[in-house]
Write a protein that holds these residues in place. Structure first.
Motif, PDB file in Angstrom:
ATOM      1  N   ILE A  26       0.702  -1.150   0.000  1.00 33.36           N
ATOM      2  CA  ILE A  26       0.053   0.085   0.048  1.00 33.36           C
ATOM      3  C   ILE A  26       0.870   1.167  -0.101  1.00 33.36           C
ATOM      4  CG2 ILE A  26      -1.773   1.208   1.196  1.00 33.36           C
ATOM      5  CD1 ILE A  26      -2.493  -1.252   2.585  1.00 33.36           C
ATOM      6  N   LYS A  27       0.662   2.209  -1.052  1.00 35.38           N
ATOM      7  CA  LYS A  27       1.315   3.240  -1.100  1.00 35.38           C
ATOM      8  C   LYS A  27       0.463   4.514  -0.749  1.00 35.38           C
ATOM      9  CE  LYS A  27       4.890   3.907  -3.866  1.00 35.38           C
ATOM     10  NZ  LYS A  27       6.211   4.294  -3.033  1.00 35.38           N
ATOM     11  N   ILE A  28       0.582   5.350   0.329  1.00 36.20           N
ATOM     12  CA  ILE A  28      -0.246   6.567   0.626  1.00 36.20           C
ATOM     13  C   ILE A  28       0.589   7.667   0.209  1.00 36.20           C
ATOM     14  CG2 ILE A  28      -1.413   7.827   2.292  1.00 36.20           C
ATOM     15  CD1 ILE A  28      -1.864   5.128   3.830  1.00 36.20           C
ATOM     16  N   LYS A  29       0.119   8.477  -0.785  1.00 35.87           N
ATOM     17  CA  LYS A  29       0.912   9.475  -1.387  1.00 35.87           C
ATOM     18  C   LYS A  29       0.240  10.990  -1.121  1.00 35.87           C
ATOM     19  CE  LYS A  29       1.938   7.681  -5.395  1.00 35.87           C
ATOM     20  NZ  LYS A  29       2.333   7.536  -6.865  1.00 35.87           N
ATOM     21  N   LEU A  91      -7.223   7.991   8.687  1.00 35.24           N
ATOM     22  CA  LEU A  91      -6.407   7.364   7.766  1.00 35.24           C
ATOM     23  C   LEU A  91      -6.625   6.039   7.281  1.00 35.24           C
ATOM     24  CD1 LEU A  91      -3.884   7.684   5.937  1.00 35.24           C
ATOM     25  CD2 LEU A  91      -2.316   7.059   8.098  1.00 35.24           C
ATOM     26  N   ILE A  92      -6.869   5.245   8.139  1.00 33.06           N
ATOM     27  CA  ILE A  92      -7.278   3.982   7.738  1.00 33.06           C
ATOM     28  C   ILE A  92      -8.461   3.655   7.091  1.00 33.06           C
ATOM     29  CG2 ILE A  92      -8.493   3.010   9.848  1.00 33.06           C
ATOM     30  CD1 ILE A  92      -7.046   0.341   9.820  1.00 33.06           C
ATOM     31  N   ARG A  93      -9.500   4.406   7.075  1.00 29.05           N
ATOM     32  CA  ARG A  93     -10.795   4.621   6.557  1.00 29.05           C
ATOM     33  C   ARG A  93     -10.289   4.983   5.004  1.00 29.05           C
ATOM     34  NH1 ARG A  93     -12.256   3.928  11.433  1.00 29.05           N
ATOM     35  NH2 ARG A  93     -14.386   3.294  11.871  1.00 29.05           N
ATOM     36  N   HIS A  94      -9.481   5.712   4.726  1.00 32.78           N
ATOM     37  CA  HIS A  94      -8.961   5.853   3.410  1.00 32.78           C
ATOM     38  C   HIS A  94      -8.558   4.719   2.354  1.00 32.78           C
ATOM     39  CE1 HIS A  94      -9.267  10.206   4.714  1.00 32.78           C
ATOM     40  NE2 HIS A  94      -9.367  10.560   3.334  1.00 32.78           N
ATOM     41  N   ILE A  95      -8.096   3.955   3.194  1.00 31.62           N
ATOM     42  CA  ILE A  95      -7.424   2.734   2.448  1.00 31.62           C
ATOM     43  C   ILE A  95      -8.490   1.836   1.813  1.00 31.62           C
ATOM     44  CG2 ILE A  95      -6.286   0.490   2.814  1.00 31.62           C
ATOM     45  CD1 ILE A  95      -4.679   1.945   4.932  1.00 31.62           C
ATOM     46  N   GLN A 105      -3.321  10.348  -3.095  1.00 30.71           N
ATOM     47  CA  GLN A 105      -3.540   8.929  -3.516  1.00 30.71           C
ATOM     48  C   GLN A 105      -3.508   7.850  -2.605  1.00 30.71           C
ATOM     49  OE1 GLN A 105      -0.350   9.463  -6.786  1.00 30.71           O
ATOM     50  NE2 GLN A 105      -2.052   8.674  -8.209  1.00 30.71           N
ATOM     51  N   VAL A 106      -4.323   6.756  -2.834  1.00 27.58           N
ATOM     52  CA  VAL A 106      -3.965   5.476  -2.066  1.00 27.58           C
ATOM     53  C   VAL A 106      -3.863   4.297  -3.036  1.00 27.58           C
ATOM     54  CG1 VAL A 106      -4.855   3.907  -0.472  1.00 27.58           C
ATOM     55  CG2 VAL A 106      -5.367   6.258  -0.167  1.00 27.58           C
ATOM     56  N   VAL A 107      -2.516   4.039  -3.262  1.00 23.93           N
ATOM     57  CA  VAL A 107      -2.260   2.975  -4.322  1.00 23.93           C
ATOM     58  C   VAL A 107      -2.255   1.536  -3.488  1.00 23.93           C
ATOM     59  CG1 VAL A 107      -0.635   2.450  -6.402  1.00 23.93           C
ATOM     60  CG2 VAL A 107      -1.164   4.674  -5.984  1.00 23.93           C
ATOM     61  N   ILE A 108      -2.706   0.658  -4.255  1.00 23.71           N
ATOM     62  CA  ILE A 108      -2.708  -0.784  -3.586  1.00 23.71           C
ATOM     63  C   ILE A 108      -2.530  -1.588  -4.913  1.00 23.71           C
ATOM     64  CG2 ILE A 108      -3.828  -2.826  -2.676  1.00 23.71           C
ATOM     65  CD1 ILE A 108      -5.397  -0.740  -1.113  1.00 23.71           C
ATOM     66  N   ASP A 109      -1.068  -2.078  -4.849  1.00 20.39           N
ATOM     67  CA  ASP A 109      -0.847  -3.089  -5.783  1.00 20.39           C
ATOM     68  C   ASP A 109      -0.764  -2.598  -7.443  1.00 20.39           C
ATOM     69  OD1 ASP A 109      -0.209  -5.417  -4.325  1.00 20.39           O
ATOM     70  OD2 ASP A 109      -2.383  -6.105  -4.868  1.00 20.39           O
ATOM     71  N   ASP A 110      -0.314  -1.311  -7.165  1.00 20.24           N
ATOM     72  CA  ASP A 110      -0.052  -0.264  -8.302  1.00 20.24           C
ATOM     73  C   ASP A 110      -1.309  -0.087  -8.946  1.00 20.24           C
ATOM     74  OD1 ASP A 110       2.771  -0.605  -8.050  1.00 20.24           O
ATOM     75  OD2 ASP A 110       2.627  -2.458  -9.316  1.00 20.24           O
TER      76      ASP A 110
END
Length: 368
Positions: A26-29, A91-95, A105-110
């Motif tokens: 998970i990449k949070i940007k 924050l966790i609810r953005h995932i 951005q919230v990027v999961i597995d690209d």
């Protein structure tokens, strides 16, 4: 198109793993969240550095998150902690997009989940990311079995398979025999076990845990932490764990991110947090920590001069290392890796100094 994109992403991830290029799940940007009537206009004030308090008092908006950047590795437990109002639950609810960001951005597995369609998001929540809540969030009119199987039911899994998979996890969390009980007939700790079993039953890659154990009594809470660590050692999920308790964070976290007023104050391993607090706020947080149980031998080792004294595993807590050195009547020991190779050494005096409680900061902080 969606199937093709997933195929390409999976292929790229496989190549990256083979080449050792990344292990980020998970990449949070550059994530921002402003609550209020017109968050877009309030962002100008946020970019200009307005404080959370001034944004509320002068502009009637609440700053939830400011420029959050976190890389969450796969197959580990990443803890996000802070006091009430720090932004950790936001924050966790953005995932899983229970909350939409103002920017970022919230990027999961690209894949940026903010670009997902409603149907893609539903599929993501059903299959890839499960959540365990602080208040259990069980259906009071459903039994333990029915609650545990709920995620499989909405996936339209056949009833027989759903029951078999649910039974497996009910047993794994220690609730065998309670399958036909209702939540009201269970203790708080047992209810949270149901919540954990429900999350694991879907076999999701990502487990989001929002203050999952904070409503439990201390002994039950410790027991649940142990269950989680035992399961993680076997399952290797990507777990994002929210807590306000530093002892809990230090016990279960592979990495810790500390928030204050919606901003990241420090990121690092438990060793980093305890050994090198970023500021007085963090130093005040850690002052009562039992350092001998948190710090590991590798945190204080120095280059090895020779293979002297007993061999101490690099991940051994200093508490155990001190006991070993003391029982053998020696003042130095060799540090070894998993293969038994000597990679450093520690001295008894250095270990004692490392676990010494730091002096209090010169002033009490307003957050304590």
């Amino acid at each position: 198109l969606t199937a093709f994109r997933k195929l390409m992403v999976d292929a790229c991830r496989l190549i990256e793993k083979v080449l050792g290029m990344t292990d980020t799940k998970i990449k949070i940007k550059n994530l921002y969240k402003v609550f209020g009537a017109d968050p877009k206009s309030a962002m100008e004030q946020v970019r200009n550095g307005v404080s959370k308090q001034d944004l509320l008092e002068k502009h009637s908006h609440v700053l939830g998150l400011r420029d959050i950047n976190i890389d969450i590795p796969e197959k580990g437990i990443s803890v996000i902690m802070g006091l009430s109002g720090s932004g950790k639950s936001t924050l966790i609810r953005h995932i899983n997009r229970l909350i939409e960001p103002t920017e970022g951005q919230v990027v999961i597995d690209d894949i940026d989940i903010l670009g997902m369609s409603i149907e893609e998001l539903r599929t993501f929540r059903r299959n890839k990311a499960s959540m365990v809540f602080q208040k259990f969030a069980l259906f009071p009119h459903r039994t333990v079995m029915q609650n545990t199987a709920y995620g499989l039911t909405i996936q339209k899994i056949a009833e027989k398979e759903a029951i078999e998979r649910s039974q497996h996890w009910i047993e794994r969390v220690g609730l065998s025999g309670f399958e036909n009980h209702y939540p009201a007939q269970l203790s708080g700790g047992m209810q949270q076990r149901v919540g954990l079993a429900r999350a694991l039953t879907t076999d999701a890659e990502i487990l989001l845990m929002d203050e999952a154990f904070s409503a439990l009594d201390p002994l039950i809470r410790t027991d649940m932490q142990g269950i989680l660590l035992d399961l993680q050692a076997e399952l290797n999920k990507t777990i994002v764990f929210i807590t306000h308790d530093l002892d809990e964070a230090l016990r279960i976290g592979d990495g810790i991110t500390i928030l204050r007023d919606g901003e990241i104050i420090q990121q690092g391993s438990p060793q980093d947090i305890v050994m090198k607090p970023a500021d007085d706020y963090i130093a005040d947080f850690i002052k009562d920590v039992n350092r001998s149980r948190v710090l590991q031998v590798r945190s204080i080792m120095v280059p090895a001069k020779s293979g002297i004294g007993p061999h101490l595993d690099q991940n051994m807590p200093l508490e155990d290392a001190l006991s070993r050195l003391s029982s053998e009547g020696v003042s130095e020991g060799s540090v070894v890796d998993q293969a038994g190779k000597v990679i450093g050494q520690i001295a008894l005096a250095a270990a004692v100094e490392a676990i010494r409680r730091p002096e209090r900061s010169s002033q009490d902080l307003q957050y304590r």
